[in-house]
Enzyme design. Structure first.
Site, PDB file in Angstrom:
ATOM      1  N   ASP A   2      21.397   9.234   9.075  1.00  0.00           N
ATOM      2  CA  ASP A   2      22.306   8.133   8.770  1.00  0.00           C
ATOM      3  C   ASP A   2      23.185   7.753   9.952  1.00  0.00           C
ATOM      4  OD1 ASP A   2      24.120  10.189   8.924  1.00  0.00           O
ATOM      5  OD2 ASP A   2      24.561  10.256   6.786  1.00  0.00           O
ATOM      6  N   ASP A  19      16.629  13.867   7.713  1.00  0.00           N
ATOM      7  CA  ASP A  19      17.855  14.397   7.124  1.00  0.00           C
ATOM      8  C   ASP A  19      17.750  14.223   5.605  1.00  0.00           C
ATOM      9  OD1 ASP A  19      20.637  15.203   6.901  1.00  0.00           O
ATOM     10  OD2 ASP A  19      21.034  13.085   6.498  1.00  0.00           O
TER      11      ASP A  19
END
Length: 745
Positions: free
Chosen positions: A635, A437
């Site tokens: 995350d 990401d």
């Protein structure tokens, strides 16, 4: 959810006496066959049975009795202990086990030396007298030091199963019974032309050597949890708190949520909390593996057991005991150590059939030597059969996987990498692609002012005026202006006029100067000519940055660049992933131009941009359909579906956010540096597991035929039962020692 599912309970039962994979498999089978048990997992390394059961059908006391009837010790599970209390209890149990084994080793060792001595007595001694003395020497070894082998073998026989104890009991038991018969009825054998021959020294030596191996294994297994002990040992034993307006020092166990801690420079923070006064930098390396200290001030969270470097801090306690971050880490490591890697299924399957096969081989060996061997035929037949039984003990196979998993998960915890189980370790070692990401993973995840270009006005003044106006805005880019001004200690003014222009920016008045801060569209609406700075704006856009124009008093004053900066460790981490032979893909919802800029700077191979959060899962699925084993690094928030879909989900956490459940791996540090470290450790662990299994298998593949006597016709070479016992013990210790190398990985 059904009513039955709602009644399911979970308990952890301490089990003693397990020495090999067949032992743990026997206990697990016994539990799984118990009515009311939905699942059971028995871990050889932690000596613990984890059981899910229906309390309406079976009680925990019945589960304990099932384990005891299988031939092993078990204690009723008590109250849920904190990790340190559980580790203390396990250490106490292991210390007791080691102490008992030490006494048994001493007694059996002395008996073995004495037995060997009496086998070498002068020929003038009566052989019958020597045999009787040897019988007296061997009795305490067989009926005390080695008694558990026979009781467990009998319990296995009653449950139609066999394990290491079966091999030891059958081998030494047959030799002992044969020797006793020769001692007490030697005349009967002599009258029939059979010269009495006894095996007391072999029986005693075998039991002594097996006990030595068990003792070394017990000590080595204790060292595998050293990482957890080291983590728990980081906590201070006392805390300085404010009570009734005065500072008092109290034991850590008396801390409560809401207490105010006084932490001086150089002291460890006693518990998790929030800073309410003071500034300092805190060494969180025990938590994240990151050596650089972290600045802390009012409002910042701190974690218990981290080290306060310089300034004094006043901290309000937010968690104590088993609720702290450190306790959570320890629980995760302990849970990981209790799970099995898929590769262990191979060892378990082999162990399940290995002992019965070896019993058949031993019988065949006895028959062949009895029918075709040289004289004395019965001596060679018994010796060969006993040697096969002793050398084939499957201890090494049972220890090959769990020892490596325990050491690796403990080592990972020391480095700020939490694996959720042995299965995750194995999958992480088999990856082809790592998907990253962008926001918050490769980059910092918050806009930052990176460049300031002016037309006459000073950079600091231009930033101060823009930040003063933007402080009233709720736009994310506005936060970047204000934060940059605070970082430079610039005094902000209160705007006299403030107006938001949707989709364009803001206008207003600061310090009697008219300001406009926004995009080119805003400048055009305000009649501001941007051509002198258009080339700057285009160059910034090419680099993936956002250009913000600023006008003062109706004229263009400059351009400020805002971007999400790349984390300082990202480029090196990507390079390390490439060295591991992995393809690196970046997945982001940002514009392609921004993503390309980040990829160029970090060396990422491939980008997939402009992807919505719910589309990330589809991207992972497509990569898997290409036949690739995929890790997703994110995350743990909007990346949760993708983390769950990936073969390995790696959640990047922070020192106060470790409870990310979406991934199989959690990185305590907030950057990518831990990813190649975690994957490298996983690869080394699987390599050690394969080495362990190879040597465990090859030891038996080579040792059993030699013990059976395949080399005797050509070379006259035979192994004695005593040498077989020493080889068996050495194989187990070598497997554990090889796993312990991961402590320095």
């Amino acid at each position: 959810m059904t009513a039955t599912t709602e009644r399911l309970e979970h308990c952890d039962i301490p089990v003693s006496g397990m020495t090999c994979a067949a032992c743990s498999a026997r206990v697990q089978r016994a539990l799984e066959r118990t009515p009311g048990v939905s699942a059971a997992n028995v871990n050889l390394m932690t000596n613990q049975a984890t059981v899910d059961f229906d309390a309406a059908l079976v009680a925990t006391e019945s589960l304990v009795e099932v384990i005891r009837q299988a031939g092993y010790g078990a204690e009723a599970p008590g109250a849920q202990l904190a990790p340190d209390e559980l580790l203390t209890a396990q250490d106490a149990a292991r210390s007791q086990e080691i102490a008992t084994l030490q006494w048994k080793v001493v007694v059996s060792g002395i008996a073995a030396v004495l037995a060997m001595g009496f086998m070498l007595v002068p020929t003038g001694w009566s052989m019958q007298l020597v045999n009787i003395i040897l019988l007296g020497i061997s009795l305490p070894v067989v009926f005390w030091a080695g008694r558990h082998f026979y009781t467990r073998a009998w319990a296995g026989f009653r449950h139609h199963s066999a394990d290491m104890s079966t091999l030891i009991a059958v081998g030494t038991g047959s030799a002992f019974v044969f020797s006793v018969a020769m001692t007490l009825a030697g005349g009967w054998f002599t009258a029939r032309g059979l010269e009495p021959h006894v095996y007391y020294e072999a029986v005693v030596w075998i039991i002594a050597l097996v006990l030595v191996g068990n003792l070394l294994e017990a000590k080595a297994k204790g060292r595998t949890s050293q990482a957890i002990r080291k983590l728990l040992g980081l906590r201070p034993t006392t805390a300085r708190v404010v009570r009734a307006g005065a500072e008092v020092e109290i034991p850590l166990s008396e801390l409560t949520v809401g207490d105010i801690l006084i932490v001086r420079p150089g002291e460890k923070i006693p518990a998790d909390g929030a800073v309410i006064d003071g500034t300092s930098n805190v060494d969180e390396s025990m938590l994240t593996g990151e050596p650089l200290p972290v600045d802390k001030g009012p409002g910042d969270a701190v974690v218990g057991a981290t080290l306060n470097r310089h300034g004094a801090l006043k901290v309000q306690v937010t968690a104590t005991g088993g609720d702290t971050v450190l306790s959570h880490i320890v629980r995760l490591v302990q849970q990981a150590q209790g799970t099995k890697a898929p590769i262990q299924q191979l060892a378990d399957r082999v162990s399940a059939v290995f002992v019965p096969v070896i019993l058949c081989v031993a019988i065949a060996t006895f028959v062949i030597w009895f029918d075709f061997g040289p004289g004395p035929w019965y001596v060679h037949a018994l010796a060969a059969a006993v040697t096969v039984l002793v050398i084939a003990c499957p201890c090494a196979m049972g220890l090959a996987v769990p020892t490596a998993v325990m050491v690796a998960t403990g080592r990972g915890a020391e480095r700020g990498v939490l694996f959720k189980g042995g299965d995750v370790l194995q999958r992480a070692s088999e990856l082809d692609v790592v998907v990253l990401d962008k926001t918050g993973t490769v980059t910092e995840g918050r806009p930052t002012v990176t460049d300031i270009f002016t037309r006459g006005e000073g950079e600091a003044e231009l930033l101060r005026l823009a930040a003063s106006l933007e402080r009233l805005s709720e736009h994310p880019l506005a936060e970047a202006f204000v934060r940059a001004a605070h970082d430079k200690d610039l005094p902000l003014s209160e705007p006299r006029r403030f107006e938001v222009r949707a989709g364009q920016g803001v206008v207003g008045e600061v310090d009697e100067r008219s300001l406009a801060v926004g995009n080119a569209s805003l400048m055009q609406a305000e009649g501001i000519e941007t051509s002198p700075m258009d080339h700057r704006a285009e160059a910034l856009g090419t680099d993936g940055k956002t250009a913000v124009f600023v006008s003062l008093d109706g004229a263009l004053a400059g351009v400020l660049a805002i971007a999400d900066p790349i984390k300082r460790t990202s480029k090196a981490a990507v390079a390390d992933l490439h060295r591991l032979g992995l393809e690196v893909v970046m997945l982001t919802g940002d514009a392609r131009r921004t993503a390309e800029s980040v990829a160029r700077e970090t060396g990422i191979d491939r980008i997939i941009a402009e992807v919505l959060p719910d589309e990330k899962l589809d991207v992972i699925h497509r990569l898997q359909q290409e036949g690739k084993v995929v890790a997703m690094v994110g995350d743990g928030l909007n990346d949760a579906p993708a983390l769950a879909q990936a073969d390995v989900g790696v959640a990047i956490g922070t020192g106060t956010d470790v409870a990310i459940e979406a991934g199989g791996v959690t990185l305590m540090r907030g950057d990518l540096a831990g990813v190649p470290e975690a994957l490298g450790l996983a690869r080394r662990t699987l390599r050690v597991i394969r080495q362990n299994l190879f040597w465990a298998f090859i030891y038996n593949v080579i040792g059993v035929p030699i013990a059976a006597g395949v080399l005797y016709p050509a070379f006259g070479l035979l192994l004695t039962p005593t040498i077989a016992g020493a080889a068996m013990a050495a194989s187990s210790v070598s497997v554990v020692s090889n796993s312990l190398r991961l402590r320095t990985a």
